[in-house]
Scaffold this active site. Structure first.
Site, PDB file in Angstrom:
ATOM      1  N   GLU A 151       0.834  -1.191   0.000  1.00  0.00           N
ATOM      2  CA  GLU A 151       0.000   0.000   0.000  1.00  0.00           C
ATOM      3  C   GLU A 151       0.877   1.251   0.000  1.00  0.00           C
ATOM      4  OE1 GLU A 151      -3.981   1.671   2.286  1.00  0.00           O
ATOM      5  OE2 GLU A 151      -2.401   0.787   3.476  1.00  0.00           O
ATOM      6  N   GLY A 156       3.592   1.817  10.860  1.00  0.00           N
ATOM      7  CA  GLY A 156       3.431   1.084  12.110  1.00  0.00           C
ATOM      8  C   GLY A 156       3.002  -0.342  11.853  1.00  0.00           C
ATOM      9  N   ALA A 157       2.070  -0.514  10.892  1.00  0.00           N
ATOM     10  CA  ALA A 157       1.570  -1.844  10.551  1.00  0.00           C
ATOM     11  C   ALA A 157       0.834  -1.750   9.223  1.00  0.00           C
ATOM     12  CB  ALA A 157       0.638  -2.376  11.646  1.00  0.00           C
ATOM     13  N   MET A 158       0.573  -2.914   8.614  1.00  0.00           N
ATOM     14  CA  MET A 158      -0.142  -2.967   7.342  1.00  0.00           C
ATOM     15  C   MET A 158      -1.144  -4.106   7.373  1.00  0.00           C
ATOM     16  SD  MET A 158      -0.811  -1.880   4.386  1.00  0.00           S
ATOM     17  CE  MET A 158      -2.037  -2.652   3.330  1.00  0.00           C
ATOM     18  N   GLU A 159      -2.391  -3.788   6.966  1.00  0.00           N
ATOM     19  CA  GLU A 159      -3.534  -4.670   7.164  1.00  0.00           C
ATOM     20  C   GLU A 159      -3.693  -5.755   6.112  1.00  0.00           C
ATOM     21  OE1 GLU A 159      -5.296  -0.983   4.943  1.00  0.00           O
ATOM     22  OE2 GLU A 159      -3.757  -1.364   6.452  1.00  0.00           O
ATOM     23  N   ASN A 160      -2.619  -6.213   5.475  1.00  0.00           N
ATOM     24  CA  ASN A 160      -2.749  -7.269   4.468  1.00  0.00           C
ATOM     25  C   ASN A 160      -3.735  -8.333   4.956  1.00  0.00           C
ATOM     26  OD1 ASN A 160      -0.274  -6.103   3.208  1.00  0.00           O
ATOM     27  ND2 ASN A 160       0.698  -7.031   4.987  1.00  0.00           N
ATOM     28  N   HIS A 200      -9.577  -3.282   9.758  1.00  0.00           N
ATOM     29  CA  HIS A 200      -9.405  -3.198   8.300  1.00  0.00           C
ATOM     30  C   HIS A 200      -9.769  -4.504   7.592  1.00  0.00           C
ATOM     31  CE1 HIS A 200      -7.788   0.711   7.543  1.00  0.00           C
ATOM     32  NE2 HIS A 200      -6.705   0.558   8.270  1.00  0.00           N
ATOM     33  N   HIS A 219      -6.804  -1.754  15.244  1.00  0.00           N
ATOM     34  CA  HIS A 219      -6.925  -0.951  14.021  1.00  0.00           C
ATOM     35  C   HIS A 219      -6.741  -1.828  12.788  1.00  0.00           C
ATOM     36  CE1 HIS A 219      -6.249   2.862  11.661  1.00  0.00           C
ATOM     37  NE2 HIS A 219      -5.626   1.997  10.873  1.00  0.00           N
ATOM     38  N   GLU A 220      -5.703  -2.646  12.786  1.00  0.00           N
ATOM     39  CA  GLU A 220      -5.437  -3.488  11.606  1.00  0.00           C
ATOM     40  C   GLU A 220      -6.493  -4.572  11.442  1.00  0.00           C
ATOM     41  OE1 GLU A 220      -3.292  -2.268   9.671  1.00  0.00           O
ATOM     42  OE2 GLU A 220      -2.511  -0.880  11.171  1.00  0.00           O
TER      43      GLU A 220
END
Length: 914
Positions: free
Chosen positions: A144, A308-312, A348, A344-345
């Site tokens: 992303e 911080g993080a990624m919601e894959n 998503h 949060h992730e």
């Protein structure tokens, strides 16, 4: 073409002659040569007769492209006769000899290679140390917003959803993860098919880059994904260990297998995140009315990670410090941030993954909603943390501070060029988005709001949606036209300040105008009339009025006892007349028996006054007077808001005479030192979370305000800790103590001794990541020019400071008045090197720009900065640069306007807080 692309012809989108429906992808990454090889077979619907196919690629070399179609007149397969690249627009176009007819299906088979880069984007490599201290590599992804094209040729737009079959060919001893569960794993025999030894390439051959034959390989295949966007595809390859738990299955119909993966020796630090995960997955299934649609969820700690993080979907990647939390050694402030990031992730997985924005204009739909509902989940899991007061104290101010600038942007902002997208991953999309959702949900009622969300999710699952689609679903549920008033909040920049005037007849007049921290609003900028729920707090009730016009009158008690924005649920500032502020200050002193018994109301009162003195709509001395009303306060969040504003004033007043700065410190000391002395240094096992963090805050402020008792104890405990007594400094207090002892050093020699010890702590790789980063951040709080130069030099050495962590260095120096000049000099002298260092992680560079520029308070400095950037191509970081410069202008104007008034006030009141 999607509807919004038709509405915006300037948008850079792919041709619509074909549309992908399924990808069959095989990748073989080499962790020694950092090359990966791939083959992707893409099923296409052919919409128009075509001889050429254009898709997205970046830093990918396509070896061959073969198109198969039953609609061809002769052979069913044809190889591309030409492959051309448009590197500026990240495009590759494959041309074929024979046209493929419309309304048929085709398969495009591409073999290619790329680089496992070190830019934390696309398919990239990350470093770690093995047990013997050797540098090793793992492979991971960050796609992303538009970096899937770095890993495979694809249609890299959110609305072009497809299903994916993924196969990874990796060394047998490593763990390979992707979005879905593993369906088969078997030894792999290198046939050369992936690594460029097959015939029929369109361009170039690549020899000798295969994995060493002495290393065995395995082939790992995964289940087919649901329909999803390319930016959610993910894979990780490394020596990971995992811990595992299952959800209850209460709302998901079946228990969901949940895992945390981390490098060897650290995975048990993922226990807190795993516990949050299993609770949140069931909660979200209930909230959204849809079960989690994948068979598993994996969360992976990655050493090098830009965000911080990624919601894959099904494979969430995190910066290590955002996922791992050591119950014994980590600071408690990370416990909440870890819980929130996980929630949060996971939000998503539904809001963003199951239902996806149709284009990046609607990014806020993903991020603003996930922020609000992420906190909703944390509140459900940890009800004693008082999450919504925390939101008012931390998240709303981030949004309102940025949105008070002319260089802000609407929540929904037009995005044409992919290069612009990263600049809107900011406090507006996340925190203003979340704040307006909180305002709307409070006004509609949370149950009604969530029922509308369930309607939206059910209607658009596995598809794409726009902001208007959400408003439509909410309107149907609430039986009110939500879009009528919410469009003002999402498509217009800024927010209002409500100026209150007493009519002396048991009523008030409320007038709205756009709030600018510059305080110089002109008529053309004040055209929006916002819909603003007032929620007038009275002694016995809350009156649910709504401001819908530029100016309206409302009834209040004759004694003037009221507060607008009960619970601080709405997005605006309130400018009260001074007599009302004094009445409210009196209510503050009454504590729980007063009108402002809700801590959010006290936080909001401070936040409004603290910001209105910046814009000049109230005076700074009025805020300082109000601050003294909180002498008996016992709530962490209220103290935290006071701390933020007092520290802001001290930071902006840094060039004022020493006696004025010392007077401001004395005021802060008079407020915080009694709290610090009362709470002391010891943490009881049964102590609640909010008391814990109040102790940390109070000791920090007392120590940084030169409270003798606190400084002496901090130095004493610091040296005990350095000598090996870990109990002398609780993990929650290590960062504050590092800052206190450096700030209170009596001379350069003592300062250097403290600094060297803190540096040793940072370099201790056995410590949890958060403890090392706390030490790294503290190193910037020195006066010594030599130490500042050493610190800056460290930031350029990847062996000392990871690229992602250099921002701790820049941010720490930016907040240090003694370091700002040296930071700016370093930034200008090393500009080309820094730009090259962050060229592929441009959001990091934008943050570096913000740090280098944002600490100053001089209009002369603005001119110097503008001259420096005049000949630079600032397109990719224009927004953070403009915002930082505007912030400097705001602070310069503020201190010029109020410094004399504050000086007089300090001299008149010094005896009261000496």
């Amino acid at each position: 073409m999607c509807k919004s692309a038709i509405e915006n012809p300037d948008r850079q989108v792919l041709p619509t002659n074909v549309k992908p429906t399924h990808y069959d992808l095989t990748l073989q990454p080499n962790l020694e040569t950092f090359v990966f090889y791939g083959q992707v077979k893409v099923n296409l619907n052919v919409n128009q007769d075509t001889k050429s196919i254009t898709l997205n690629t970046r830093d990918i070399k396509i070896h061959s492209a073969v198109l198969s179609s039953e609609g061809l007149k002769t052979e069913s397969k044809q190889t591309a006769t030409e492959i051309t690249y448009d590197k500026k627009k990240d495009l590759a176009t494959m041309t074929f000899a024979e046209s493929v007819p419309a309304n048929t299906k085709a398969v495009l088979d591409i073999s290619f290679e790329g680089e496992l880069n070190e830019n934390m984007a696309g398919f990239y490599r990350s470093t770690y140390k093995d047990a013997d201290g050797n540098t090793k590599y793992l492979a991971t992804t960050q796609f992303e917003p538009t970096d899937a094209r770095r890993a495979l040729p694809c249609w890299d737009e959110p609305s072009l959803k497809a299903t994916f079959d993924v196969t990874l060919v990796v060394p047998s001893e490593l763990v390979a993860l992707s979005n879905m569960d593993v369906v088969s794993e078997k030894p792999y025999s290198d046939t050369g098919k992936l690594t460029g030894k097959t015939e029929g390439k369109t361009e170039g051959k690549t020899e000798g880059k295969t994995e060493s034959s002495s290393k065995s390989l395995k082939e790992v295949k995964y289940s087919t994904t649901p329909l999803m966007s390319t930016y959610l595809l993910a894979f990780c390859v490394g020596p990971f260990e995992y811990i595992e738990a299952f959800t209850s299955g209460e709302h998901n119909r079946t228990p969901i297998r949940s895992r945390v993966y981390a490098l060897p020796g650290s995975v048990e630090q993922g226990r807190h995140a795993l516990n949050v995960c299993t609770a949140a997955l069931e909660y979200f299934a209930q909230v959204f009315g849809e079960p989690y649609p994948l068979p598993k969820i994996d969360m992976v700690a990655i050493p090098d990670f830009e965000a911080g993080a990624m919601e894959n979907w099904g494979l969430i990647t995190y910066r290590t410090v955002a996922l791992l939390f050591d119950e014994k050694s980590s600071s408690i402030v990370y416990k909440k941030s870890t819980a929130y990031t996980v929630c949060h992730e996971l939000a998503h997985q539904w809001f963003g993954n199951l239902v996806t924005m149709e284009w990046w204009d609607h990014l806020w739909l993903n991020e603003g909603f996930a922020t609000w509902v992420g906190w909703l989940a944390v509140d459900n899991i940890f009800p004693d943390w008082d999450i919504w007061t925390s939101f008012v104290n931390e998240d709303m101010p981030r949004a309102l501070s940025l949105d008070a600038l002319r260089s802000s942007h609407p929540i929904e902002v037009t995005v044409n060029d992919p290069a612009e997208i990263h600049q809107i991953f900011d406090a507006i999309s996340y925190y203003k988005g979340a704040s307006v959702i909180r305002m709307l949900s409070s006004w509609l009622g949370v149950d009604t709001f969530l029922a509308g969300v369930r309607r939206y999710v059910h209607r658009h699952k596995l598809g794409n949606a726009s902001t208007d689609d959400l408003w439509k679903a909410l309107s149907e549920e609430a039986k009110v036209d939500v879009s009528k008033f919410m469009t003002l909040w999402t498509k217009r920049v800024g927010y209002p300040v409500l100026t209150v005037k007493n009519n002396n007849t048991g009523s008030i007049n409320v007038t709205q105008s756009r709030y600018l921290s510059t305080g110089d609003l002109n008529e053309e900028e004040d055209s929006t009339v916002w819909w603003a729920p007032l929620g007038i707090l009275l002694p016995e009730k809350i009156e649910p009025h709504t401001l819908t016009e530029k100016s309206q009158n409302f009834n209040v008690p004759a004694d003037g006892l009221f507060k607008i924005n009960a619970g601080q649920t709405s997005v605006y500032r309130v400018n009260y007349p001074i007599e009302t502020i004094r009445v409210l200050g009196g209510e503050v002193k009454k504590g729980k028996g007063g009108l402002l018994a809700n801590a959010s109301d006290r936080v909001g009162l401070i936040a409004d006054a603290g910001n209105l003195c910046v814009s000049g709509e109230q005076t700074t001395t009025a805020f300082l007077e109000l601050a003294q009303a909180f002498v008996n306060e016992d709530n962490y969040f209220v103290w935290s808001q006071l701390s933020a504003h007092l520290s802001k004033i001290l930071g902006v007043w840094y060039e004022q005479p020493e006696e004025i700065r010392n007077g401001l410190k004395a005021l802060r000391r008079s407020l915080f030192a009694p709290v610090a002395h009362k709470l002391g240094w010891e943490f009881a096992e049964n102590e609640d979370y909010l008391t814990n963090i109040l102790r940390v805050l109070a000791l920090t402020n007392a120590g940084r305000s030169d409270d003798t008792k606190t400084v002496e104890e901090a130095k004493n405990r610091f040296w005990q800790f350095v000598d090996g007594n870990d109990d002398a400094l609780h993990p929650n207090l290590r960062g504050p103590v590092y800052n206190i002892v450096l700030g209170a050093a009596e001379n350069e020699e003592e300062e250097e001794k403290f600094w060297e010890q803190i540096l040793k702590i940072y370099r201790d790789e056995k410590l949890p990541t958060d403890q090392r980063l706390i030490a790294l951040n503290a190193l910037g709080g020195v006066k010594s020019k030599d130490l500042i130069q050493r610190y800056l030099a460290m930031s350029m050495d990847e062996k000392e400071v990871r690229g992602q962590d250099s921002l701790y260095v820049f941010g720490s120096l930016s907040s240090n008045p003694d370091a700002r000049e040296l930071l700016w000099k370093f930034f200008t002298e090393k500009f080309d090197i820094l730009h090259a260092k962050f060229a592929k992680s441009i959001s990091l560079f934008g943050n570096a720009v913000r740090s280098a520029v944002g600490g100053f308070v001089s209009l002369d400095r603005v001119a110097e900065i503008e001259t420096f950037f005049a000949d630079k191509d600032t397109k990719e970081y224009a927004r953070p640069l403009q915002q930082a410069l505007e912030g400097v202008r705001v602070n310069a104007t503020w201190v010029e306007r109020d410094h004399q008034d504050v000086a007089v006030w300090i001299k008149a009141n010094a005896k009261n807080f000496a």
